[in-house]
Design a protein around this motif. Structure first.
Motif, PDB file in Angstrom:
ATOM      1  N   ARG A 120      45.078  39.194  52.726  1.00 47.74           N
ATOM      2  CA  ARG A 120      45.650  40.288  51.941  1.00 47.74           C
ATOM      3  C   ARG A 120      45.354  41.634  52.571  1.00 47.74           C
ATOM      4  O   ARG A 120      46.251  42.457  52.771  1.00 47.74           O
ATOM      5  CB  ARG A 120      45.090  40.264  50.515  1.00 47.74           C
ATOM      6  CG  ARG A 120      45.529  41.456  49.655  1.00 47.74           C
ATOM      7  CD  ARG A 120      44.729  41.524  48.367  1.00 47.74           C
ATOM      8  NE  ARG A 120      43.309  41.673  48.604  1.00 47.74           N
ATOM      9  CZ  ARG A 120      42.701  42.836  48.838  1.00 47.74           C
ATOM     10  NH1 ARG A 120      43.399  43.966  48.874  1.00 47.74           N
ATOM     11  NH2 ARG A 120      41.398  42.884  49.028  1.00 47.74           N
TER      12      ARG A 120
ATOM     13  N   ASN B 140      49.395  37.712  41.759  1.00 45.90           N
ATOM     14  CA  ASN B 140      50.266  38.889  41.764  1.00 45.90           C
ATOM     15  C   ASN B 140      49.829  39.834  40.640  1.00 45.90           C
ATOM     16  O   ASN B 140      48.899  39.548  39.873  1.00 45.90           O
ATOM     17  CB  ASN B 140      51.741  38.500  41.658  1.00 45.90           C
ATOM     18  CG  ASN B 140      52.134  37.978  40.279  1.00 45.90           C
ATOM     19  OD1 ASN B 140      51.319  37.873  39.358  1.00 45.90           O
ATOM     20  ND2 ASN B 140      53.408  37.638  40.128  1.00 45.90           N
ATOM     21  N   GLU B 141      50.514  40.960  40.547  1.00 48.96           N
ATOM     22  CA  GLU B 141      50.097  41.999  39.591  1.00 48.96           C
ATOM     23  C   GLU B 141      50.060  41.483  38.161  1.00 48.96           C
ATOM     24  O   GLU B 141      49.108  41.748  37.416  1.00 48.96           O
ATOM     25  CB  GLU B 141      51.057  43.191  39.694  1.00 48.96           C
ATOM     26  CG  GLU B 141      50.930  44.226  38.569  1.00 48.96           C
ATOM     27  CD  GLU B 141      49.558  44.888  38.483  1.00 48.96           C
ATOM     28  OE1 GLU B 141      49.175  45.309  37.368  1.00 48.96           O
ATOM     29  OE2 GLU B 141      48.870  44.965  39.514  1.00 48.96           O
ATOM     30  N   LYS B 142      51.060  40.723  37.742  1.00 48.74           N
ATOM     31  CA  LYS B 142      51.116  40.238  36.365  1.00 48.74           C
ATOM     32  C   LYS B 142      49.979  39.265  36.082  1.00 48.74           C
ATOM     33  O   LYS B 142      49.408  39.263  34.985  1.00 48.74           O
ATOM     34  CB  LYS B 142      52.466  39.573  36.106  1.00 48.74           C
ATOM     35  CG  LYS B 142      52.692  39.188  34.639  1.00 48.74           C
ATOM     36  CD  LYS B 142      54.098  38.651  34.422  1.00 48.74           C
ATOM     37  CE  LYS B 142      54.327  38.339  32.943  1.00 48.74           C
ATOM     38  NZ  LYS B 142      55.700  37.793  32.707  1.00 48.74           N
ATOM     39  N   THR B 143      49.635  38.450  37.064  1.00 47.80           N
ATOM     40  CA  THR B 143      48.612  37.431  36.858  1.00 47.80           C
ATOM     41  C   THR B 143      47.209  38.028  36.834  1.00 47.80           C
ATOM     42  O   THR B 143      46.311  37.457  36.223  1.00 47.80           O
ATOM     43  CB  THR B 143      48.710  36.360  37.968  1.00 47.80           C
ATOM     44  OG1 THR B 143      50.067  35.876  38.023  1.00 47.80           O
ATOM     45  CG2 THR B 143      47.799  35.187  37.688  1.00 47.80           C
ATOM     46  N   ARG B 144      47.013  39.148  37.481  1.00 46.86           N
ATOM     47  CA  ARG B 144      45.668  39.730  37.538  1.00 46.86           C
ATOM     48  C   ARG B 144      45.455  40.883  36.559  1.00 46.86           C
ATOM     49  O   ARG B 144      44.326  41.297  36.314  1.00 46.86           O
ATOM     50  CB  ARG B 144      45.348  40.199  38.953  1.00 46.86           C
ATOM     51  CG  ARG B 144      46.166  41.390  39.438  1.00 46.86           C
ATOM     52  CD  ARG B 144      45.684  41.863  40.804  1.00 46.86           C
ATOM     53  NE  ARG B 144      46.447  42.982  41.311  1.00 46.86           N
ATOM     54  CZ  ARG B 144      47.410  42.901  42.217  1.00 46.86           C
ATOM     55  NH1 ARG B 144      47.755  41.716  42.697  1.00 46.86           N
ATOM     56  NH2 ARG B 144      48.035  43.995  42.640  1.00 46.86           N
ATOM     57  N   ASN B 145      46.526  41.412  36.007  1.00 51.36           N
ATOM     58  CA  ASN B 145      46.422  42.561  35.110  1.00 51.36           C
ATOM     59  C   ASN B 145      45.811  42.119  33.777  1.00 51.36           C
ATOM     60  O   ASN B 145      46.338  41.217  33.125  1.00 51.36           O
ATOM     61  CB  ASN B 145      47.805  43.169  34.882  1.00 51.36           C
ATOM     62  CG  ASN B 145      47.750  44.480  34.131  1.00 51.36           C
ATOM     63  OD1 ASN B 145      46.942  44.670  33.232  1.00 51.36           O
ATOM     64  ND2 ASN B 145      48.628  45.399  34.502  1.00 51.36           N
TER      65      ASN B 145
ATOM     66  N   ARG C 248      39.859  42.164  41.840  1.00 48.88           N
ATOM     67  CA  ARG C 248      41.026  41.530  41.228  1.00 48.88           C
ATOM     68  C   ARG C 248      42.154  41.286  42.226  1.00 48.88           C
ATOM     69  O   ARG C 248      42.863  40.283  42.132  1.00 48.88           O
ATOM     70  CB  ARG C 248      41.550  42.396  40.069  1.00 48.88           C
ATOM     71  CG  ARG C 248      40.678  42.339  38.835  1.00 48.88           C
ATOM     72  CD  ARG C 248      41.364  42.989  37.646  1.00 48.88           C
ATOM     73  NE  ARG C 248      40.534  42.836  36.467  1.00 48.88           N
ATOM     74  CZ  ARG C 248      40.509  41.743  35.713  1.00 48.88           C
ATOM     75  NH1 ARG C 248      41.286  40.740  36.028  1.00 48.88           N
ATOM     76  NH2 ARG C 248      39.730  41.668  34.662  1.00 48.88           N
ATOM     77  N   GLU C 249      42.357  42.214  43.151  1.00 49.20           N
ATOM     78  CA  GLU C 249      43.448  42.036  44.102  1.00 49.20           C
ATOM     79  C   GLU C 249      43.243  40.779  44.950  1.00 49.20           C
ATOM     80  O   GLU C 249      44.198  40.151  45.398  1.00 49.20           O
ATOM     81  CB  GLU C 249      43.574  43.255  45.018  1.00 49.20           C
ATOM     82  CG  GLU C 249      44.016  44.525  44.324  1.00 49.20           C
ATOM     83  CD  GLU C 249      42.884  45.226  43.598  1.00 49.20           C
ATOM     84  OE1 GLU C 249      43.155  46.226  42.897  1.00 49.20           O
ATOM     85  OE2 GLU C 249      41.720  44.792  43.737  1.00 49.20           O
TER      86      GLU C 249
ATOM     87  N   GLN D 103      35.259  42.227  37.927  1.00 54.94           N
ATOM     88  CA  GLN D 103      35.423  42.272  39.375  1.00 54.94           C
ATOM     89  C   GLN D 103      34.204  42.897  40.053  1.00 54.94           C
ATOM     90  O   GLN D 103      33.383  43.558  39.425  1.00 54.94           O
ATOM     91  CB  GLN D 103      36.688  43.021  39.758  1.00 54.94           C
ATOM     92  CG  GLN D 103      36.682  44.506  39.445  1.00 54.94           C
ATOM     93  CD  GLN D 103      37.931  45.191  39.964  1.00 54.94           C
ATOM     94  OE1 GLN D 103      38.715  44.624  40.700  1.00 54.94           O
ATOM     95  NE2 GLN D 103      38.120  46.447  39.577  1.00 54.94           N
TER      96      GLN D 103
ATOM     97  N   THR E 164      48.174  41.473  30.876  1.00 56.68           N
ATOM     98  CA  THR E 164      49.202  40.432  30.908  1.00 56.68           C
ATOM     99  C   THR E 164      48.674  39.069  31.320  1.00 56.68           C
ATOM    100  O   THR E 164      49.408  38.076  31.226  1.00 56.68           O
ATOM    101  CB  THR E 164      50.333  40.835  31.878  1.00 56.68           C
ATOM    102  OG1 THR E 164      49.765  41.124  33.170  1.00 56.68           O
ATOM    103  CG2 THR E 164      51.067  42.063  31.378  1.00 56.68           C
TER     104      THR E 164
ATOM    105  N   GLN F 236      50.506  35.860  45.369  1.00 53.40           N
ATOM    106  CA  GLN F 236      50.946  36.513  46.585  1.00 53.40           C
ATOM    107  C   GLN F 236      50.981  35.482  47.718  1.00 53.40           C
ATOM    108  O   GLN F 236      50.554  34.340  47.545  1.00 53.40           O
ATOM    109  CB  GLN F 236      49.975  37.639  46.961  1.00 53.40           C
ATOM    110  CG  GLN F 236      49.757  38.688  45.885  1.00 53.40           C
ATOM    111  CD  GLN F 236      48.670  39.671  46.274  1.00 53.40           C
ATOM    112  OE1 GLN F 236      48.764  40.345  47.296  1.00 53.40           O
ATOM    113  NE2 GLN F 236      47.624  39.761  45.462  1.00 53.40           N
TER     114      GLN F 236
END
Length: 497
Positions: free
Chosen positions: A165, A472-477, A360-361, A337, A480, A396
């Motif tokens: 990443r 991805n953003e939705k899965t780690r936010n 988180r990323e 995190q 959400t 990702q």
């Protein structure tokens, strides 16, 4: 009339506020010692002083625990006999300071590692010391699989990343320097500054468990990982040369040895600049930046409070590790995190159980000891974890997810098929016709469902870690991610699954 109503409302509000003030501690009391004998006053005040020291002792322990764990790892690497023992038995990816140690296999139930091991990646790691001179770390390009180099300071707090990443899979030569180094960076190197003079590099290389020759591919990658002292870099045959590290370490004993060692480590590896003020409140218990801990200067009541704090910390940290991070209504706890800021309790729990925790990323981690109805997971029972199609983690590039089974000792659980984790890289994983997925969690093999079986111990408490690498953003936010963490359901033995 309006003025009268306003005054009546104001009186009501003030009266209500006065009611609550009266119910709390009377801070306006002018003579709290009235009616008490001198001995009673002394006993009360010393009890208060002891309680204050107790509260600060708990906070100081939490603050200093990561330093203590880093020191444990440092002392291991400075002890040649112990280091050789753990290296020969692959107890950890250990090597002398400023060198990488490499695991040669995935963790299994036969291992007893000093952290909660995953069964997804092969570990390599290095403890680095930068006080004497910078260190060049050389990593190869790896484009065919997930990999990450997680870089943390002495407090086991993340500094930066390299990997799939962070650098698009590209490696290179990276110059690691301490907080006060101001030399010239050689051409072609990338500067990485560590805010403390020591740090940790955790390398993880993903592996396809069912693919042929995977471990040999990992070995070939590991052979390309190197460290070199900067002073050797331009010398002929200097690549990969490391000066041995010799550090005098003091022995500590006595009832308050933890705090004495903590004070010394704080002075040796001061906190990041923006966190230095957070140590200020510990002055009244003898812990102050730039000064050694001296128990002889403390009041007996303060000493009693600190001893009580130390006596309670095992239970406090056991509770906190068990229920780490943020609790979600489906029974999962989302781990905090690894960039902690002022969340020192999260930093302590992360260091104690996992050593390092991803940002988180890079990955989101969940753990649970409970089913969706808040009952403790019991090996004598059967469970299912069902993902609707839209609940399966979104990833990702190079990302993947897994569920891993642990005993109460945070180690992997042995079973008849030697399966310690299950996830999207299991080639025989069977999805339902509608795209949903059901995982069967039990001690005995589910008839016709072996491909989707995560074996549990035959009885007693167990724990499951759920890791999503490169979400991805939705899965780690946090707002959400609930969609992707359905609860574990208990299934009775007379109920079909």
């Amino acid at each position: 009339m309006k003025l009268k109503l306003f005054l009546l409302a104001l009186i009501a509000v003030v009266g209500t506020a006065a009611f609550y003030v009266i119910k709390g501690p009377n801070l306006q009391k002018k003579n709290p010692d009235a009616g008490l004998t001198m001995q009673e006053i002394k006993i009360r005040d010393e009890a208060a002083q002891e309680n204050w020291a107790y509260s600060l002792g708990v906070q100081a322990y939490v603050y200093g625990l990561p330093l203590k764990i880093t020191e444990r790892e440092r002392r291991l690497r400075l002890n040649e006999r112990k280091l050789n023992f753990v290296m020969e038995r692959e107890i950890c990816p250990c090597a002398p300071i400023n060198q990488f140690g490499h695991m040669k296999k995935l963790a299994t139930a036969d291992d007893s590692l000093p952290y909660t091991p995953n069964n997804d990646t092969v570990y390599s790691g290095a403890l680095i010391e930068l006080r004497d001179e910078p260190l060049v770390v050389t990593l190869p390009d790896v484009m065919d699989r997930y990999w990450s180099a997680q870089i943390a300071d002495s407090y086991l707090e993340n500094v930066t990343y390299l990997g799939s990443r962070a650098t698009g899979g590209k490696g290179g030569n990276f110059l690691f320097v301490g907080p006060d180094w101001h030399g010239k960076v050689p051409e072609g190197m990338t500067l990485i500054r560590i805010p403390t003079y020591s740090g940790v590099i955790a390398l993880r290389y993903g592996i396809e468990k069912d693919a042929p020759n995977e471990m040999q591919k990992i070995y070939d990658i590991q052979k390309q990982v190197a460290t070199t002292n900067l002073s050797f870099w331009d010398q002929k045959d200097g690549f990969g040369k490391i000066k041995p590290i010799h550090m005098e370490r003091k022995d500590y004993d006595g009832d308050l040895a933890f705090f004495e060692q903590m004070a010394d480590l704080l002075n040796e590896y001061p906190p990041r600049d923006h966190l230095k003020a957070s140590v200020g409140m510990f002055q009244s218990i003898g812990i102050e930046l730039g000064k050694p801990f001296n128990q002889d200067l403390l009041h007996p009541a303060t000493i009693r409070g600190l001893k009580r704090a130390l006596a309670d910390m095992t239970d406090i940290m056991t509770w906190k590790v068990k229920y780490r991070g943020t609790a979600f209504p489906t029974g999962w706890n989302n781990l905090h995190q690894g960039t902690y800021g002022y969340h020192f309790i999260n930093r302590a729990e992360g260091a104690l159980e996992g050593l390092l925790v991803h940002n988180r990323e890079e990955g989101v981690y969940f753990s649970t000891y409970e089913d969706r109805d808040a009952n403790l997971l019991d090996g004598s029972e059967r469970y299912v974890l069902h993902f609707e199609k839209d609940q399966i983690p979104q990833l990702q590039d190079k990302g993947f997810w897994s569920l891993t089974m642990y005993g109460t000792n945070f180690q992997l659980v042995g079973n008849e098929i030697n399966r310690y984790s299950i996830g999207d890289r299991n080639k025989d994983l069977q999805y339902n016709d509608d795209g949903s997925l059901t995982i069967y969690i039990q001690a005995t093999e589910p008839e016709g469902k072996t491909s989707n079986w995560l074996p549990s111990p035959p009885d007693g408490l167990f724990r499951i870690n759920y890791r999503i690498y490169l979400p991805n953003e939705k899965t780690r936010n946090p707002d959400t991610l609930l969609q992707f963490i359905p609860g574990i359901k208990k299934v009775s033995y007379n109920e079909g699954i």
